[in-house]
Design a protein around this motif. Structure first.
Motif, mmCIF file in Angstrom:
data_model
loop_
_atom_site.group_PDB
_atom_site.id
_atom_site.type_symbol
_atom_site.label_atom_id
_atom_site.label_comp_id
_atom_site.label_asym_id
_atom_site.label_seq_id
_atom_site.Cartn_x
_atom_site.Cartn_y
_atom_site.Cartn_z
ATOM 1 N N CYS A 17 0.851 -1.203 0.000
ATOM 2 C CA CYS A 17 0.000 0.000 0.000
ATOM 3 C C CYS A 17 0.881 1.247 0.000
ATOM 4 C CB CYS A 17 -0.870 -0.027 1.260
ATOM 5 S SG CYS A 17 -1.808 1.480 1.567
ATOM 6 N N GLY B 172 0.411 4.116 1.455
ATOM 7 C CA GLY B 172 0.522 4.724 2.787
ATOM 8 C C GLY B 172 -0.027 6.131 2.884
ATOM 9 N N GLY C 256 -2.937 7.084 3.277
ATOM 10 C CA GLY C 256 -3.960 7.165 4.322
ATOM 11 C C GLY C 256 -3.426 7.788 5.605
ATOM 12 N N LEU C 257 -2.132 7.619 5.865
ATOM 13 C CA LEU C 257 -1.550 8.161 7.096
ATOM 14 C C LEU C 257 -1.542 9.693 7.086
ATOM 15 C CD1 LEU C 257 1.324 5.570 7.281
ATOM 16 C CD2 LEU C 257 -0.466 5.821 9.003
ATOM 17 N N VAL D 273 -4.708 11.137 8.510
ATOM 18 C CA VAL D 273 -4.998 11.011 9.939
ATOM 19 C C VAL D 273 -3.901 11.685 10.780
ATOM 20 C CG1 VAL D 273 -6.456 8.966 9.746
ATOM 21 C CG2 VAL D 273 -4.003 8.670 9.998
ATOM 22 N N GLN E 225 -0.697 11.909 10.397
ATOM 23 C CA GLN E 225 0.568 11.212 10.664
ATOM 24 C C GLN E 225 1.480 11.332 9.438
ATOM 25 O OE1 GLN E 225 0.217 7.426 12.755
ATOM 26 N NE2 GLN E 225 -1.846 7.920 13.439
ATOM 27 N N LEU F 217 4.907 9.478 9.073
ATOM 28 C CA LEU F 217 4.808 8.056 8.746
ATOM 29 C C LEU F 217 4.399 7.850 7.290
ATOM 30 C CD1 LEU F 217 3.223 6.501 11.981
ATOM 31 C CD2 LEU F 217 5.578 6.336 11.180
ATOM 32 N N MET G 27 6.521 5.603 4.618
ATOM 33 C CA MET G 27 6.004 4.550 3.733
ATOM 34 C C MET G 27 6.362 4.830 2.269
ATOM 35 S SD MET G 27 4.001 2.170 5.378
ATOM 36 C CE MET G 27 2.535 1.718 4.488
ATOM 37 N N SER H 71 1.042 -1.932 7.397
ATOM 38 C CA SER H 71 1.330 -1.183 8.623
ATOM 39 C C SER H 71 2.073 -2.062 9.628
ATOM 40 C CB SER H 71 0.038 -0.642 9.236
ATOM 41 O OG SER H 71 -0.522 0.324 8.385
ATOM 42 N N LYS I 244 -3.007 6.216 18.644
ATOM 43 C CA LYS I 244 -2.786 6.530 17.221
ATOM 44 C C LYS I 244 -2.924 5.266 16.375
ATOM 45 C CE LYS I 244 0.127 10.591 16.944
ATOM 46 N NZ LYS I 244 1.425 11.128 16.581
ATOM 47 N N TRP J 67 -5.780 4.400 13.961
ATOM 48 C CA TRP J 67 -5.884 5.176 12.710
ATOM 49 C C TRP J 67 -4.783 4.789 11.729
ATOM 50 C CZ3 TRP J 67 -10.330 7.722 12.227
ATOM 51 C CH2 TRP J 67 -11.036 7.996 13.418
ATOM 52 N N GLN J 68 -3.916 3.859 12.126
ATOM 53 C CA GLN J 68 -2.825 3.452 11.238
ATOM 54 C C GLN J 68 -3.217 2.293 10.326
ATOM 55 O OE1 GLN J 68 0.376 2.867 14.014
ATOM 56 N NE2 GLN J 68 0.973 5.020 13.972
ATOM 57 N N LEU K 65 -4.622 1.072 7.171
ATOM 58 C CA LEU K 65 -4.750 1.830 5.926
ATOM 59 C C LEU K 65 -5.962 1.407 5.097
ATOM 60 C CD1 LEU K 65 -0.951 1.712 5.238
ATOM 61 C CD2 LEU K 65 -2.247 3.811 5.556
#
Lengths: 315, 151
Positions: free
Chosen positions: A195, A197, A199-200, A203, A205, A208, A212, B26, B54, B57-58, B60
């Motif tokens: 993936c 990443g 999406g982080l 949120v 982040q 991170l 990724m 993740s 946290k 929410w990690q 994906l």
């Protein structure tokens, strides 16, 4: 071929209008029966909406599908998230008649009905299955032979498979087949199915998310990929924009990120500028430069032909 | 509360399996991310502490775990359930809240970039369904209030 409405989604129209540009050029060039229909909203985005209110997630997606049902057309989208979310809800309602009735009782109030007749496809499997590899090959004026392309499928092009049913969800092949049909090498590499990443980033982040992106981009750099090719605006944001942010901080990875429709457009003879590729944050020029140099070189067949027809070592 | 969102029988199997751990992006890349611990806590009734973490929410939502799962269930269901409860209590990342607010207000997550469209020679964007969406959302809220449902 049945008419289809293009579901552009929010990200492409808000942040990357040049992706809409290349998609329209390609759809027109292939003479595909596409149209825009009024009334679409956000698909809606799963990680933001479904986590807060599942019933609004379902209702909104059902309404979007109902619009295509009414127009008696299918939906094709150059966004993986949009297709996946719409298909997830369509699948859920198909197997849950009680929920479907609840949704339709609300939709009735605004004069609509979810039937679920519209077929939902992502652009890549659509090109593979409906347009076909032969037609794609015929349309190409220039080959990508000699280039190493790293595909990034984008999770939601193929998953969840119970809703999308378009390729092997863990070992997909269709995008690879198209890349090979264009003459390029589709690389195999350990993080191919990882993936992106992005999406982080949604949120809070960000560090991170960069971490990724770096994992995959560093691997591609070490393997000598000429470009990463993908067909998802969220993955594009992650690899194009976040790569640029890393570069600004002094970490240059130098992997051009190219949208599927841009690659097709280039092969059909459009220039990078016409396709709006100069609006990418990470530079595509090294890819174009190498490609143009390869195109100038005579191909293997011509070299053999030339050798046979001129004085060789045997006089 | 979690019972409404999760199938504990399937989770029981999850706690003994973990086939998805090595395929989850993740789990592989983010130190400290391990849904197996979360699932054990859920089964032990000790999950409240995860609402402020946290970690939840990690996930994906890449659906890798779902695809490899012998039950077609996966980690993601546990994570989604916890996120839903956290969001309901107002414990969610700022950007999630911002995205949600924009969505319920405009029916989209952003408006078409008009000057850039013009420059590229793109046609007028199709009309959005914002008005009808707002009406539907109001109807949905009304229906929920009547039935006493919160989700």
């Amino acid at each position: 071929m049945k008419d289809f409405a293009v579901f552009w989604g929010c990200t492409i129209q808000t942040r990357f209008p040049f992706i809409e540009k290349s998609t329209r050029l390609v759809l027109d060039e292939f003479k595909l029966p596409h149209r825009d229909i009024d009334g679409f909203t956000c698909c809606p985005e799963k990680s933001l909406i479904n986590n807060i209110d599942h019933s609004l997630f379902v209702l909104t997606a059902a309404r979007n599908v109902a619009l295509a049902d009414e127009h008696d057309c299918d939906i094709v989208s150059p966004c993986t998230g949009c297709v996946s979310n719409l298909a997830t809800v369509k699948g859920e309602l198909k197997y849950n008649p009680v929920e479907k009735n609840e949704v339709n009782s609300l939709l009735k109030e605004v004069g609509r009905e979810f039937k679920g007749t519209a077929k939902l496809s992502h652009l890549v499997p659509f090109f593979h299955d409906v347009v076909g590899l032969q037609t794609i090959k015929q349309k190409m004026k220039k080959s990508f032979s000699g280039l190493k392309i790293a595909l990034h499928y984008g999770c939601h092009m193929i998953r969840p498979s119970h809703a999308l049913k378009n390729d092997d969800p863990l070992n997909p092949k269709k995008f690879d087949n198209i890349i090979r049909a264009l003459g390029a090498e589709s690389m195999n590499f350990p993080t191919k199915m990882m993936c992106c990443g992005q999406g982080l980033d949604r949120v809070d982040q960000h560090d991170l998310a960069l971490f990724m992106a770096r994992v995959k981009l560093k691997e591609l750099k070490s393997l000598g990929a000429d470009a990463m090719v993908l067909c998802c605006p969220s993955c594009f944001l992650q690899f194009d924009n976040n790569q640029y942010l890393m570069e600004k901080e002094g970490e240059k990875l130098g992997i051009p990120v190219i949208y599927f429709t841009e690659l097709l457009g280039l092969g059909m003879g459009y220039s990078a500028e016409e396709l709006g590729m100069n609006q990418h944050r990470s530079d595509c020029a090294p890819f174009i430069k190498k490609w143009e140099a390869l195109l100038k070189k005579p191909d293997d067949e011509a070299i053999i032909e030339n050798d046979l027809n001129t004085a060789g070592a045997l006089g | 509360m979690l019972n409404a969102h999760l199938n504990f029988k399937l989770l029981e199997m999850c706690s003994k399996c973990g086939a998805c751990f090595s395929i989850c992006p993740s789990c592989v890349n983010l130190p400290g991310y391990d849904p197996r611990i979360v699932i054990k806590d859920i089964l032990a009734g000790d999950w409240e502490k995860w609402l402020t973490s946290k970690s939840i929410w990690q996930c994906l939502e890449c659906h890798h775990c779902l695809e490899i799962c012998f039950q077609h269930y996966g980690f993601e269901n546990a994570m989604t359930a916890l996120r839903t409860i956290a969001a309901k209590r107002g414990i969610h990342p700022t950007q999630v809240k911002r995205g949600w607010d924009m969505f319920v207000k405009t029916s989209k997550l952003g408006d078409p970039a008009l000057p850039a469209r013009k420059k590229l020679g793109l046609p007028e964007p199709a009309k959005s369904g914002a008005e009808e969406f707002k009406k539907l959302y109001a109807l949905l809220k009304e229906k929920k209030a009547k039935s006493g449902k919160t989700h």
